[in-house]
Scaffold this motif. Structure first.
Motif, short mmCIF file in Angstrom:
data_model
loop_
_atom_site.label_atom_id
_atom_site.label_comp_id
_atom_site.label_asym_id
_atom_site.label_seq_id
_atom_site.Cartn_x
_atom_site.Cartn_y
_atom_site.Cartn_z
N LEU A 267 -20.50 -72.87 26.31
CA LEU A 267 -20.85 -71.57 25.75
C LEU A 267 -19.62 -70.87 25.18
O LEU A 267 -19.65 -70.33 24.06
CB LEU A 267 -21.50 -70.69 26.81
N LEU A 268 -18.53 -70.88 25.94
CA LEU A 268 -17.31 -70.23 25.48
C LEU A 268 -16.76 -70.92 24.22
O LEU A 268 -16.29 -70.24 23.30
CB LEU A 268 -16.26 -70.25 26.59
N THR A 269 -16.87 -72.23 24.16
CA THR A 269 -16.44 -72.97 22.97
C THR A 269 -17.28 -72.57 21.75
O THR A 269 -16.76 -72.37 20.65
CB THR A 269 -16.57 -74.48 23.20
N ALA A 270 -18.60 -72.45 21.96
CA ALA A 270 -19.49 -72.06 20.87
C ALA A 270 -19.17 -70.65 20.38
O ALA A 270 -19.21 -70.37 19.17
CB ALA A 270 -20.94 -72.14 21.33
N LEU A 271 -18.82 -69.75 21.29
CA LEU A 271 -18.47 -68.39 20.90
C LEU A 271 -17.20 -68.38 20.07
O LEU A 271 -17.07 -67.64 19.10
CB LEU A 271 -18.32 -67.51 22.15
N HIS A 272 -16.23 -69.23 20.45
CA HIS A 272 -15.01 -69.37 19.63
C HIS A 272 -15.37 -69.85 18.23
O HIS A 272 -14.87 -69.31 17.23
CB HIS A 272 -14.06 -70.39 20.29
N GLU A 273 -16.25 -70.85 18.17
CA GLU A 273 -16.62 -71.41 16.86
C GLU A 273 -17.35 -70.37 16.01
O GLU A 273 -17.29 -70.42 14.77
CB GLU A 273 -17.53 -72.62 17.08
#
Length: 417
Positions: A267-273
């Protein structure tokens, strides 16, 4: 080549039930190929028949909720207090494999059909009684009452702690499925017993309270087993992970559940993206690690409000995060309905083709035969009375006396109205 049959083909079920739970049990058995005969009152429609958004269908006793669990059934409308009606019912039950009933305890016996006596008289018969609080209780019960009495409403309390009802008759339908499972277990037991050794049938007792408590097991596991009352979590995930909940997006609502460290990281990676500021994502990470649900949800709400729920769903699914836009039941059902059984409803103006819910699972073998459309109350009364051995004169007298009923036939005038 031998023709493939549905699993319950050849079985006859007498569905002497009303409203939702019992008829849904009969519907499940019918979806698997059983012949289901619905016993109804001669003098009026069940509540579920006449409640509907379409007044023309409701006037015919074909309310939408009835249609959703009425396909494939035959209908016999009788006044069971009449001796002629009871004779016909006794004959039909004697040749049946299953009798479903959801009267209050003792009511069936008062009509001359005590379950214990029936299974003694008919060793191959399975009787399934559906009650609210069990056979020892005479309390009246509906879904809403059982949701409260079982603890479901308390378990479903909002953030303010106020108990709230699940917004559809969940318990009615769950007890219907449990009753169908109970019936099939009894039928399997019957088939494993040698016919000559079976001297008595089987009487099943299924209750709405029992079904509700079966569903609620995760909510009372810790208190009953360990004596520990687990504090309520503001997170909507059963795991209590703060990175879970339902949030307003730029358009629509988005549900996210992160039950593992891997999913939280994704989820955190997707928010960065999604080009969310790294400082904001870091703050979110730290709030989640502290199990600070209110601040975590505040941050997530701010971030997710920048895109539509559909956009977030696509991105999060790509990263392996369990997430979805919140949809209405009709939207979800419309997509699934292409694989459901379809029937042509009787109507004075023109037949109406509709989808009805399927059994909910698939198989490499045939499960559901071609279903007959839901019929009006008493549509099969005349033919079933004849099958029960009553002669034409007796049948006509029963109709004349109001002991039996059947729907009026549509006329050309109806069609042109």
């Amino acid at each position: 080549m031998e023709q493939i049959q549905a699993p319950l083909a050849g079985l006859r079920v007498i569905d002497w039930t009303h409203v939702l739970a019992g008829p849904f049990a009969g519907y499940q058995l019918g979806l698997l190929g059983a012949e289901v005969i619905r016993i109804e009152r001669a003098d009026g429609d069940d509540m579920i028949r006449i409640k509907g958004a379409d007044p023309e269908l409701a006037a015919l006793g074909l309310g939408e909720a009835f249609i959703m669990q009425g396909a494939g059934k035959r209908s016999l409308a009788l006044d069971a207090r009449d001796i002629r009606a009871r004779k016909a019912l006794a004959t039909l039950i004697s040749g049946a494999d299953v009798l479903l009933e959801n009267f209050r305890p003792g009511k069936l016996a008062a009509l001359g059909f005590a379950p214990q006596e029936l299974i003694e008289r008919h060793p191959r018969l399975v009787v399934c009684s559906i009650t609210g609080f069990g056979p020892a209780s005479n309390r009246r019960a509906y879904d809403h009452v059982i949701q409260a009495a079982s603890g479901l409403m308390a378990a479903n309390a909002g953030s303010d702690g106020v108990p709230q009802r699940v917004g559809f008759p969940l318990i009615d339908y769950s007890v219907g499925q449990q009753a169908a499972l109970a019936v099939m277990s009894a039928l399997y037991r019957r088939e494993r017993q040698a016919a000559q050794s079976r001297v008595i049938g089987e009487w099943l007792q299924v209750s709405m309270m029992g079904a509700a408590l079966t569903l609620l097991a995760p909510t009372y596991a810790a208190p009953l087993i360990s004596g520990v009352e687990v504090p309520r979590s503001a997170s909507t995930a059963f795991s209590g992970n703060p990175l879970s909940g339902t949030f307003a997006a730029a358009e629509g609502q988005l549900a996210i559940v992160c039950n593992s460290a891997e999913q939280s990281k994704a989820l955190l990676t997707a928010l960065h993206e999604a080009v969310i500021e790294s400082t904001l994502v870091q703050e979110l990470r730290e709030a989640a690690e502290r199990r600070d649900v209110p601040h975590t949800h505040e941050l997530l709400g701010t971030m997710l409000s920048r895109r539509t729920a559909a956009d977030w769903e696509t991105l999060l699914i790509h990263h392996g995060v369990p997430a979805t836009a919140v949809v209405r039941p009709a939207q979800s059902a419309a997509e699934a309905a292409k694989d459901w059984p379809h029937v042509d409803l009787e109507h004075p103006k023109a037949k109406k083709r509709v989808a009805v819910p399927g059994i909910g699972f698939t198989s490499s073998e045939l499960l559901t035969p071609q279903l007959r459309a839901p019929v009006r109350r008493g549509a099969d009364t005349r033919s079933l009375l004849s099958q029960a051995g009553l002669d034409d004169a007796v049948i006509e007298a029963m109709f004349a006396d109001g002991v039996a009923s059947e729907p009026e036939r549509f006329t050309d005038q109806d069609a042109s109205a």
